[in-house]
Design a protein around this motif. Structure first.
Motif, PDB file in Angstrom:
ATOM      1  N   ALA A  60     -12.276  -9.546  10.006  1.00  0.00           N
ATOM      2  CA  ALA A  60     -10.811  -8.939  10.173  1.00  0.00           C
ATOM      3  C   ALA A  60      -9.984 -10.398   9.872  1.00  0.00           C
ATOM      4  O   ALA A  60     -10.490 -11.383   9.208  1.00  0.00           O
ATOM      5  CB  ALA A  60     -10.118  -9.038  12.275  1.00  0.00           C
ATOM      6  N   SER A  61      -9.082  -9.944   9.263  1.00  0.00           N
ATOM      7  CA  SER A  61      -7.650 -10.501   8.271  1.00  0.00           C
ATOM      8  C   SER A  61      -6.904 -11.684   8.982  1.00  0.00           C
ATOM      9  O   SER A  61      -6.557 -11.438  10.569  1.00  0.00           O
ATOM     10  CB  SER A  61      -6.788  -9.696   7.996  1.00  0.00           C
ATOM     11  OG  SER A  61      -7.374  -9.020   6.711  1.00  0.00           O
ATOM     12  N   LYS A  62      -7.005 -12.734   8.990  1.00  0.00           N
ATOM     13  CA  LYS A  62      -6.189 -14.057  10.279  1.00  0.00           C
ATOM     14  C   LYS A  62      -4.679 -13.568   9.292  1.00  0.00           C
ATOM     15  O   LYS A  62      -3.887 -13.153   8.914  1.00  0.00           O
ATOM     16  CB  LYS A  62      -6.010 -15.180   9.521  1.00  0.00           C
ATOM     17  CG  LYS A  62      -7.593 -15.414   9.707  1.00  0.00           C
ATOM     18  CD  LYS A  62      -7.897 -17.157  10.261  1.00  0.00           C
ATOM     19  CE  LYS A  62      -8.540 -17.515  10.859  1.00  0.00           C
ATOM     20  NZ  LYS A  62      -9.081 -19.273  10.710  1.00  0.00           N
ATOM     21  N   VAL A  63      -3.979 -13.223  10.963  1.00  0.00           N
ATOM     22  CA  VAL A  63      -2.323 -13.440  10.609  1.00  0.00           C
ATOM     23  C   VAL A  63      -1.796 -14.490  11.371  1.00  0.00           C
ATOM     24  O   VAL A  63      -1.495 -13.888  12.513  1.00  0.00           O
ATOM     25  CB  VAL A  63      -1.792 -11.619  11.481  1.00  0.00           C
ATOM     26  CG1 VAL A  63      -0.200 -11.195  11.046  1.00  0.00           C
ATOM     27  CG2 VAL A  63      -2.664 -11.021  10.590  1.00  0.00           C
ATOM     28  N   LEU A  64      -0.806 -15.233  10.930  1.00  0.00           N
ATOM     29  CA  LEU A  64      -0.122 -16.002  11.336  1.00  0.00           C
ATOM     30  C   LEU A  64       0.643 -15.737  12.109  1.00  0.00           C
ATOM     31  O   LEU A  64       1.797 -15.226  11.372  1.00  0.00           O
ATOM     32  CB  LEU A  64       0.459 -17.282  10.525  1.00  0.00           C
ATOM     33  CG  LEU A  64       0.404 -18.403  11.387  1.00  0.00           C
ATOM     34  CD1 LEU A  64      -0.002 -20.059  11.001  1.00  0.00           C
ATOM     35  CD2 LEU A  64       2.181 -18.141  10.689  1.00  0.00           C
ATOM     36  N   ILE A  65       1.688 -16.065  13.775  1.00  0.00           N
ATOM     37  CA  ILE A  65       2.699 -15.736  13.952  1.00  0.00           C
ATOM     38  C   ILE A  65       3.260 -16.960  14.336  1.00  0.00           C
ATOM     39  O   ILE A  65       2.847 -17.600  15.180  1.00  0.00           O
ATOM     40  CB  ILE A  65       2.385 -14.761  14.905  1.00  0.00           C
ATOM     41  CG1 ILE A  65       1.177 -13.121  14.734  1.00  0.00           C
ATOM     42  CG2 ILE A  65       3.854 -14.133  15.593  1.00  0.00           C
ATOM     43  CD1 ILE A  65       0.761 -12.498  15.779  1.00  0.00           C
ATOM     44  N   THR A  66       5.257 -16.535  13.758  1.00  0.00           N
ATOM     45  CA  THR A  66       5.775 -18.071  14.457  1.00  0.00           C
ATOM     46  C   THR A  66       6.774 -17.657  15.273  1.00  0.00           C
ATOM     47  O   THR A  66       6.543 -16.259  16.000  1.00  0.00           O
ATOM     48  CB  THR A  66       6.629 -18.504  13.589  1.00  0.00           C
ATOM     49  OG1 THR A  66       7.514 -17.480  12.712  1.00  0.00           O
ATOM     50  CG2 THR A  66       5.777 -19.031  11.667  1.00  0.00           C
ATOM     51  N   ALA A  82       4.347 -11.391  22.115  1.00  0.00           N
ATOM     52  CA  ALA A  82       4.441 -10.044  22.295  1.00  0.00           C
ATOM     53  C   ALA A  82       3.420  -9.740  21.374  1.00  0.00           C
ATOM     54  O   ALA A  82       2.690  -9.206  20.887  1.00  0.00           O
ATOM     55  CB  ALA A  82       5.273  -9.008  22.657  1.00  0.00           C
ATOM     56  N   LEU A  83       3.368 -10.057  20.491  1.00  0.00           N
ATOM     57  CA  LEU A  83       3.047  -9.526  18.740  1.00  0.00           C
ATOM     58  C   LEU A  83       1.204 -10.106  19.331  1.00  0.00           C
ATOM     59  O   LEU A  83       0.045  -9.825  18.697  1.00  0.00           O
ATOM     60  CB  LEU A  83       3.601 -10.690  17.102  1.00  0.00           C
ATOM     61  CG  LEU A  83       4.968  -9.370  17.058  1.00  0.00           C
ATOM     62  CD1 LEU A  83       5.135 -10.326  16.119  1.00  0.00           C
ATOM     63  CD2 LEU A  83       4.231  -8.139  16.115  1.00  0.00           C
ATOM     64  N   VAL A  84       1.084 -11.305  19.858  1.00  0.00           N
ATOM     65  CA  VAL A  84       0.092 -12.637  19.540  1.00  0.00           C
ATOM     66  C   VAL A  84      -0.776 -11.223  20.915  1.00  0.00           C
ATOM     67  O   VAL A  84      -1.850 -10.696  20.645  1.00  0.00           O
ATOM     68  CB  VAL A  84      -0.399 -13.825  20.093  1.00  0.00           C
ATOM     69  CG1 VAL A  84      -1.185 -14.202  20.714  1.00  0.00           C
ATOM     70  CG2 VAL A  84       0.445 -14.503  18.833  1.00  0.00           C
ATOM     71  N   PHE A  85      -0.326 -10.937  21.626  1.00  0.00           N
ATOM     72  CA  PHE A  85      -0.691 -10.160  22.985  1.00  0.00           C
ATOM     73  C   PHE A  85      -1.600  -9.372  22.471  1.00  0.00           C
ATOM     74  O   PHE A  85      -2.777  -8.524  22.355  1.00  0.00           O
ATOM     75  CB  PHE A  85      -0.403 -10.047  23.642  1.00  0.00           C
ATOM     76  CG  PHE A  85      -0.461 -11.328  24.770  1.00  0.00           C
ATOM     77  CD1 PHE A  85      -1.943 -11.962  25.434  1.00  0.00           C
ATOM     78  CD2 PHE A  85       1.195 -12.134  25.523  1.00  0.00           C
ATOM     79  CE1 PHE A  85      -1.673 -12.820  26.851  1.00  0.00           C
ATOM     80  CE2 PHE A  85       0.685 -12.907  26.298  1.00  0.00           C
ATOM     81  CZ  PHE A  85      -0.608 -13.909  26.526  1.00  0.00           C
ATOM     82  N   ARG A  86      -0.930  -7.992  21.324  1.00  0.00           N
ATOM     83  CA  ARG A  86      -1.202  -6.798  20.610  1.00  0.00           C
ATOM     84  C   ARG A  86      -2.166  -7.064  20.086  1.00  0.00           C
ATOM     85  O   ARG A  86      -2.756  -6.198  19.513  1.00  0.00           O
ATOM     86  CB  ARG A  86       0.372  -6.545  19.528  1.00  0.00           C
ATOM     87  CG  ARG A  86       0.389  -5.306  19.157  1.00  0.00           C
ATOM     88  CD  ARG A  86      -0.099  -4.210  19.725  1.00  0.00           C
ATOM     89  NE  ARG A  86      -0.456  -3.027  18.562  1.00  0.00           N
ATOM     90  CZ  ARG A  86      -0.259  -1.939  18.200  1.00  0.00           C
ATOM     91  NH1 ARG A  86       1.535  -1.932  18.819  1.00  0.00           N
ATOM     92  NH2 ARG A  86      -0.079  -1.192  17.730  1.00  0.00           N
ATOM     93  N   LEU A  87      -2.120  -7.706  19.157  1.00  0.00           N
ATOM     94  CA  LEU A  87      -3.249  -8.398  18.329  1.00  0.00           C
ATOM     95  C   LEU A  87      -4.747  -8.494  18.938  1.00  0.00           C
ATOM     96  O   LEU A  87      -5.308  -8.265  18.771  1.00  0.00           O
ATOM     97  CB  LEU A  87      -2.834  -9.670  17.544  1.00  0.00           C
ATOM     98  CG  LEU A  87      -1.185  -8.762  16.341  1.00  0.00           C
ATOM     99  CD1 LEU A  87      -1.640 -10.660  14.587  1.00  0.00           C
ATOM    100  CD2 LEU A  87      -2.127  -7.481  15.621  1.00  0.00           C
ATOM    101  N   PHE A  92      -7.099  -7.673  14.102  1.00  0.00           N
ATOM    102  CA  PHE A  92      -6.666  -8.950  12.727  1.00  0.00           C
ATOM    103  C   PHE A  92      -6.976  -9.582  14.398  1.00  0.00           C
ATOM    104  O   PHE A  92      -6.830  -9.880  14.669  1.00  0.00           O
ATOM    105  CB  PHE A  92      -5.170  -8.278  12.209  1.00  0.00           C
ATOM    106  CG  PHE A  92      -4.892  -7.532  11.673  1.00  0.00           C
ATOM    107  CD1 PHE A  92      -5.297  -7.140  10.795  1.00  0.00           C
ATOM    108  CD2 PHE A  92      -4.336  -6.197  12.638  1.00  0.00           C
ATOM    109  CE1 PHE A  92      -4.477  -6.500   9.498  1.00  0.00           C
ATOM    110  CE2 PHE A  92      -4.258  -5.318  11.530  1.00  0.00           C
ATOM    111  CZ  PHE A  92      -4.073  -4.837  10.092  1.00  0.00           C
ATOM    112  N   ILE A  93      -6.605 -11.085  13.431  1.00  0.00           N
ATOM    113  CA  ILE A  93      -6.757 -12.108  14.151  1.00  0.00           C
ATOM    114  C   ILE A  93      -6.145 -13.155  14.433  1.00  0.00           C
ATOM    115  O   ILE A  93      -5.252 -13.349  12.982  1.00  0.00           O
ATOM    116  CB  ILE A  93      -8.595 -13.120  13.756  1.00  0.00           C
ATOM    117  CG1 ILE A  93      -9.517 -13.016  13.309  1.00  0.00           C
ATOM    118  CG2 ILE A  93      -8.174 -14.118  14.165  1.00  0.00           C
ATOM    119  CD1 ILE A  93     -10.771 -13.748  12.277  1.00  0.00           C
ATOM    120  N   PRO A  94      -5.387 -13.100  15.388  1.00  0.00           N
ATOM    121  CA  PRO A  94      -4.187 -13.816  16.304  1.00  0.00           C
ATOM    122  C   PRO A  94      -4.026 -15.029  15.226  1.00  0.00           C
ATOM    123  O   PRO A  94      -4.892 -16.129  16.102  1.00  0.00           O
ATOM    124  CB  PRO A  94      -3.694 -13.354  16.636  1.00  0.00           C
ATOM    125  CG  PRO A  94      -4.718 -12.831  17.724  1.00  0.00           C
ATOM    126  CD  PRO A  94      -5.549 -12.172  17.188  1.00  0.00           C
TER     127      PRO A  94
END
Length: 320
Positions: free
Chosen positions: A3-9, A18-23, A29-31
């Motif tokens: 899975a690709s890593k997705v960095l969320i600020t 909410a984005l982190v919980f969704r991922l 994807f890996i948040p």
């Protein structure tokens, strides 16, 4: 396949959390949760320290393929800074550009920027919604800073090849919503009579679930690259209709007085609250056809269900 890593600020905020919980639930994807301080995501996913005011201390973006930038200095009703635009620029423009440059240097493929409908402007004539490709016309320091950030990101993208996706949401609501939407819930829950029973405007809103779903769609959809999108629930409401729907969901009688809009604006002007009245009485609609035509996206959650979930969460909190 890894899975690709997705960095969320902005993971301590309404949208970022909410984005982190969704991922985490999707597991596609890996948040990577980025915040100035330790977060509730410790032990659930990778967490990195990130302060937009300290670019020299930005973490390495090891194996991160996409950045979703939801952190910002947000719009406030009663701004106290003597030079508000300068304060907004420090985070929303300078901090964003430093972050994007680090991402591009690290080989990040796509940078998704959570902007604001305020880049388009403050209001629309009824029946003439904003379009994603309209000429921007921000009216306040927050909107100006978001527009400047968008322009800087587009320029960086053209210079580096990093794909830039811009998302401009209108008012976002959902479980845990705060600010004016929470105030409306409190007024209605208490049965407070409101002089808003004859407002015939049209407002676009976006449920948090719908916004998050759209952002996740933009993570790897090939046709999202280097595009700007508006997003909403796809259904507009007047202020009066919104209050009635919320009251029904609360199980409360809606006490709305049918005061003419012009009277509300006159009184608010005398009280030096004209801008507030214009937001309550004015229209702001967005057209999401571009999102549907390019990405095949439709809001997965109806406005009725989204409001029901918002109200349920609010009532649960009141009983604890």
């Amino acid at each position: 396949m890894k899975a690709s890593k997705v960095l969320i600020t902005g993971v301590s905020g309404f949208i970022g959390e909410a984005l982190v919980f969704r991922l985490l639930v999707d597991k596609k994807f890996i948040p990577v949760a980025a915040a100035r301080r330790a977060t509730k995501f410790q032990g659930l996913c990778p967490v990195v320290s990130l302060d937009l005011n300290a670019p020299e201390a930005f973490p390495a973006f090891d194996d991160v393929s996409v950045v979703i930038h939801a952190a910002a200095r947000v719009h406030v009703m009663n701004e106290t800074a003597s030079d508000a635009l300068s304060e907004f620029r420090k985070v929303n423009v300078d901090g964003t550009l430093h972050l994007a440059k680090k991402a591009a240097e690290s080989g990040v493929k796509r940078f998704i920027f959570i902007s604001s409908i305020k880049v388009n402007g403050e209001s629309t004539p009824p029946g003439k919604p904003f379009l994603a490709d309209d000429v921007p016309a921000p009216m306040d320091p927050y909107g100006v800073s978001k527009r400047e950030a968008e322009d800087a990101l587009k320029q960086l993208g053209s210079e580096t090849g990093m794909e830039v996706v811009i998302v401009r949401p209108p008012l976002v609501y959902g479980p845990g919503v705060k600010a004016n939407f929470l105030s409306m819930l409190r007024w209605l829950s208490r049965g407070v009579p409101l002089p808003l029973g004859a407002i015939h405007n049209q407002r676009s809103l976006v449920a948090l679930e719908n916004l998050v779903d759209f952002i996740v769609t933009c993570i790897n959809h090939p046709d999202a690259a280097n595009e700007t999108f508006l997003v909403s629930d796809g259904y507009d409401l007047s202020t009066t209709q919104l209050l009635r729907q919320l009251a029904a969901a609360l199980g409360k009688k809606c006490r709305l007085l049918p005061i003419p809009q012009r009277c509300i604006i006159i009184v608010a002007t005398l009280l030096k609250q004209k801008a507030v009245a214009q937001r309550i009485c004015g229209s702001l609609q967005v057209d999401i056809n571009k999102a549907h035509e390019l990405l095949g996206w439709v809001p997965p959650v109806s406005i009725e269900l989204a409001m029901r979930r918002t109200v349920d969460h609010y009532q649960d909190k009141q009983t604890k």
